[in-house]
Design an enzyme around this catalytic site. Sequence first.
Site, mmCIF file in Angstrom:
data_model
loop_
_atom_site.group_PDB
_atom_site.id
_atom_site.type_symbol
_atom_site.label_atom_id
_atom_site.label_comp_id
_atom_site.label_asym_id
_atom_site.label_seq_id
_atom_site.Cartn_x
_atom_site.Cartn_y
_atom_site.Cartn_z
ATOM 1 N N CYS A 26 0.872 -1.180 0.000
ATOM 2 C CA CYS A 26 0.000 0.000 0.000
ATOM 3 C C CYS A 26 0.904 1.222 0.000
ATOM 4 O O CYS A 26 2.003 1.185 -0.552
ATOM 5 C CB CYS A 26 -0.953 -0.023 1.200
ATOM 6 S SG CYS A 26 -0.121 -0.086 2.793
ATOM 7 N N HIS A 556 25.840 -15.634 27.517
ATOM 8 C CA HIS A 556 26.149 -17.015 27.149
ATOM 9 C C HIS A 556 26.464 -17.793 28.420
ATOM 10 O O HIS A 556 27.534 -17.616 29.019
ATOM 11 C CB HIS A 556 27.334 -17.043 26.177
ATOM 12 C CG HIS A 556 27.601 -18.385 25.568
ATOM 13 N ND1 HIS A 556 28.221 -19.407 26.266
ATOM 14 C CD2 HIS A 556 27.332 -18.887 24.322
ATOM 15 C CE1 HIS A 556 28.332 -20.466 25.482
ATOM 16 N NE2 HIS A 556 27.806 -20.184 24.298
#
Length: 631
Positions: A26, A556
């Site tokens: 659009c 981690h």
Amino acid sequence: MDHKKTAEEILKHLGGNENVESASHCVTRLRLSIKDMSKVNDQAIKTLKDVNGTVNQGGQYQIVIGPKVEQVYKEFEMAVSKEKPVSSRNSNPAETPKKKNVFSRMLDVLMSCFIPIIPIIAGSGMIKVLCTILVSAGVLTNESSTLQILNLMGDGVFYFLPFFVAFTAAKKFNTDHFAAMVMAAILLHPNLMAMSAEGATSTSFIGIPLQLLSYSSQAVPIILAVWLMSYVNPIADRLSPAMVKVFLRPMLTILIVAPVMLIVFGPFGDFLGGYFGKFVDVMNTWGWIAVSINALIFPFLVITGTHNALIPLIITMFATKGFDPVLIVSGLVVNIAQAGAAFAVALKTKNNQMRGIGLSAGVASLFGITEPALYGVNLRLKRPFIAVLIGSTLAGAVAGITGVTAYSFVGPSIISLPIFIGDEGFISLVWVILTVITSFVLTFIAVWLIGFKDPVDEEKESNPTVTNTLEGKDVNDSPVENVVEEHVGSPLKGEAIRLSQVNDEAFATESMGKGFAIIPSEGRVVAPFDGTVVVISKTKHAVALVSDNGMELLIHVGIDTVKLKGNHFNLEVQTGDQVQKGDTLMLFDKEEIKNLGYDLTTSIVVTNSDRYPNIQHKTGNVTYGDHVLNT
């Protein structure tokens, strides 16, 4: 903007061209039908430089680009077509996408039929506006033949609307475009119109009653006819011998579809049109209340991507009534309110990056492109969005009271204000200018009074000046220019150490970025700042976040814990979640993992360290939320 690179990145994060069923766009968004949403990396798409946000609504995945969406779409189509066309995605039955619900499918059809013809409707509408201006200025009179011909130019698209919708519907339903336009020609044939003009209200076809109606400006009958044709045409093709298929296939299609269209779909469309007319009359009766309510609701429609569902209503309103006193007017006050809020944020913020975003987004909103302001500023900071709702609602009341009305379907902005000039002449332009000023000023004042949590100010409030704790240095001794300061809390409880002490070369050499590590004393990981979860490892031992100011941080847990394949780890969040500092991200069985022989030293790494010339961190005993890293 590198349109080609943006398109290729989007396609990659969508899961490749095999995962894209269809694509369209659009004014500001790529609108995609996706086969498997689990393959889409939504957060990665959101973080692309030229993407303002994403919306997954009504079975359609929408990517907010902005005014450059057409160029990105063209590059996207080229990227997809390198292997095979977007329109042919369902060749593998095993990959058939999940069926959308009925409402989602209807919405998708309506938008696909109407959105492509908006530019030509807007252009025709501006011709009508030109006619009004020329008459108001005294250049032409109502009896002028020039004016009459100009009006014909402006009215043509509305009168012959079934032809345009037939073409777009045929494209949507993947059927014969020319047969579809034949259906439109039947609806608008002069002889059919003449039969009803003679006073008859009905006739018959092979003994079946057939209601005589005017089909100019109608869309529903032709959409339903083309939908039916998409099923009839393949059957007619199979039944027609090759020798006579060239004429027999279209002949059978017309003979089957046209009667159903005239006997069933036509009256059904007229029935819906009657109720739509009553709906319009109710909105007109409510006046300023209707405009205020629509202005209040409209921002939420944009957020969910359903605002384009109003397009068929608006087009039908102009085709039948010739004006719109509610929907486009509401859109105007909301667009200007978004601009007012963005400019207020730009002037009030102390964050240089936010100031730049606010100014550019404010200008774009004035010209009818509101997504940058909505997603990049107002919704992101929350309170400015509330100010938008306040300003829009009040300005909507002003527009309704003064009788502001749109006489052409053009996207509302400061450059399309002439569409609000009506028979009253230029006084109507005065009222719409007053409405624009009201919307902008009230929203601007509301933002200024309500305020917002500035990214910089928020950090300063929650993290007072830290001295002599970060490796023995005062953080104020090393100011970083053009980078927003970051204050990172400890995500674990334990002992903070340098990365160089980690028994993993990838982290110890800082090849992945600067940071620190923690030897945990408890099996819990919390968010070190306010931000977004962008990546979670499949084995659950690592999570990556992006702070509200753009710091990328990897947590981690352990060394070689990937080998556990997710065992003994429990995630409390998922990709895309917004988190607050202190929210639990992960739980892990510390003792069990340790007994299995794994080193639980957890590395916390700033993966975009090159953005921060001076990263400092604390060592020693820390607990959840302790200030451990500063830029």
